[in-house]
Design an enzyme around this catalytic site. Structure first.
Site, short mmCIF file in Angstrom:
data_model
loop_
_atom_site.label_atom_id
_atom_site.label_comp_id
_atom_site.label_asym_id
_atom_site.label_seq_id
_atom_site.Cartn_x
_atom_site.Cartn_y
_atom_site.Cartn_z
N GLY A 1 0.91 -1.02 0.06
CA GLY A 1 -0.44 -0.49 -0.22
C GLY A 1 0.76 1.45 0.13
N ASN B 1 1.70 2.78 -2.89
CA ASN B 1 0.53 3.91 -3.21
C ASN B 1 -0.59 4.83 -3.03
OD1 ASN B 1 2.54 4.10 -6.49
ND2 ASN B 1 2.48 2.21 -6.08
N ARG C 1 -14.07 -18.52 -8.97
CA ARG C 1 -13.60 -17.21 -9.60
C ARG C 1 -14.65 -16.52 -10.13
NH1 ARG C 1 -8.91 -15.31 -11.88
NH2 ARG C 1 -9.14 -13.59 -13.60
N ASN D 1 -4.84 2.35 -13.28
CA ASN D 1 -3.39 1.75 -13.01
C ASN D 1 -2.69 2.70 -12.61
OD1 ASN D 1 -2.61 -0.97 -11.93
ND2 ASN D 1 -2.39 -1.40 -13.67
N HIS E 1 1.59 1.34 -13.85
CA HIS E 1 2.10 -0.01 -13.39
C HIS E 1 3.64 0.33 -13.47
CE1 HIS E 1 3.74 -4.37 -15.66
NE2 HIS E 1 4.36 -3.60 -16.28
N GLU F 1 -10.08 -4.00 -21.76
CA GLU F 1 -9.87 -5.33 -20.98
C GLU F 1 -8.96 -5.47 -21.27
OE1 GLU F 1 -14.64 -5.88 -23.65
OE2 GLU F 1 -12.72 -6.75 -24.02
N GLU G 1 6.43 6.15 -9.30
CA GLU G 1 5.20 5.62 -8.83
C GLU G 1 3.92 6.82 -8.24
OE1 GLU G 1 4.67 1.64 -7.93
OE2 GLU G 1 6.47 0.97 -9.12
C1 GRF Z 1 4.25 -2.00 -6.69
O1 GRF Z 1 5.85 -1.67 -8.10
C2 GRF Z 1 3.53 -1.67 -7.80
O2 GRF Z 1 3.96 -1.05 -8.89
C3 GRF Z 1 3.05 -2.39 -8.26
O3 GRF Z 1 3.29 -2.95 -7.37
C4 GRF Z 1 4.02 -2.61 -5.81
C5 GRF Z 1 3.82 -2.09 -4.83
O4 GRF Z 1 3.16 -1.50 -4.68
N1 GRF Z 1 1.60 -2.68 -9.28
P1 GRF Z 1 2.44 -0.66 -3.08
O5 GRF Z 1 3.43 -1.00 -2.37
O6 GRF Z 1 1.39 -1.54 -2.78
O7 GRF Z 1 1.71 0.94 -3.81
#
Ligand code: GRF
Length: 211
Positions: A12, A14, A66, A108, A110, A148, A181
């Protein structure tokens, strides 16, 4: 105020950058109304709780298949009535029903410069392992709309990060998070929330909004 829900799977960091951005008002016109994780015991849920944001988890382990998980997950997202859904370190593929229902309202982050090092099998540390194996000199991060396909939606923002001699995947991941990020994701949310993004086909233009 734009109602924003953040989907997470792990640490978490981000999410924390977004929480801090709202607090510091570098992200405006946003209310973080919920955090949803596919894992029960992750630091990101703790970060949400510490910030007073409703935090819930919907785990695939609790469903017989799923489809049942994806249905429950979408129902939980709907309960928050989001205007924008942010995938922040979210490692589960988004249910197609959700992509259609929230078209052009899911973004998102990436950890590479799309279209390099993305798509099936490219997530988390694996991205940085491939980057180092290939020997590229510049990597970075991308914020894009979710469509998608995986990591194929219109690109909102990118930020380059230098690959340095002796980098390990962990060191590189941390640099990409710190230098890219945690900067471009909050900025993209602020731009979206303040009507600065215009999508035409696969192109996202940043428009000046006169106050
Ligand atoms: C980060 O490198 C993010 O880009 C990827 O997962 C990693 C951890 O993200 N998708 P976070 O610390 O959980 O935000």
């Amino acid at each position: 105020m734009l109602r924003v829900v953040v989907l997470v799977s792990g640490g978490g960091t981000n999410l924390q950058a977004i929480i801090d951005g709202v607090k510091k008002k570098t992200i405006t016109n946003v209310e973080l109304v919920g955090v949803l994780s596919n894992n029960k015991t992750v630091k990101s849920l703790e970060r949400a709780q510490n910030a007073g944001i409703p935090a819930v988890s919907v785990s695939p382990k609790d469903f017989e298949d799923r489809a049942a998980f994806q249905k429950a997950f979408l129902e939980k997202v709907d309960e928050f009535s989001p205007d924008l859904i942010v995938l922040a370190g979210f490692l589960v593929s988004v249910p197609q029903d959700m992509v259609h229902k929230y078209s052009n309202r899911i973004i998102n982050i990436h950890p590479s410069l799309i279209p390099s090092f993305c798509g099936v099998g490219y997530y988390g540390l694996k991205v940085h392992e491939r980057v180092l194996e290939r020997g590229v000199k510049v990597t970075g991060a991308t914020v894009h709309f979710v469509t998608e396909g995986m990591d194929e939606g219109p690109i909102i923002a990118q930020k380059p990060v230098a690959v340095e001699e002796g980098d390990t995947p962990e060191v590189l991941q941390r640099r990409v998070m710190e230098q890219a990020e945690w900067i471009i994701l909050p900025q993209a949310i602020d731009d979206f929330a303040n009507g600065r993004l215009a999508v035409t086909g696969n192109t996202v233009r940043h428009i000046k909004v006169t106050d």
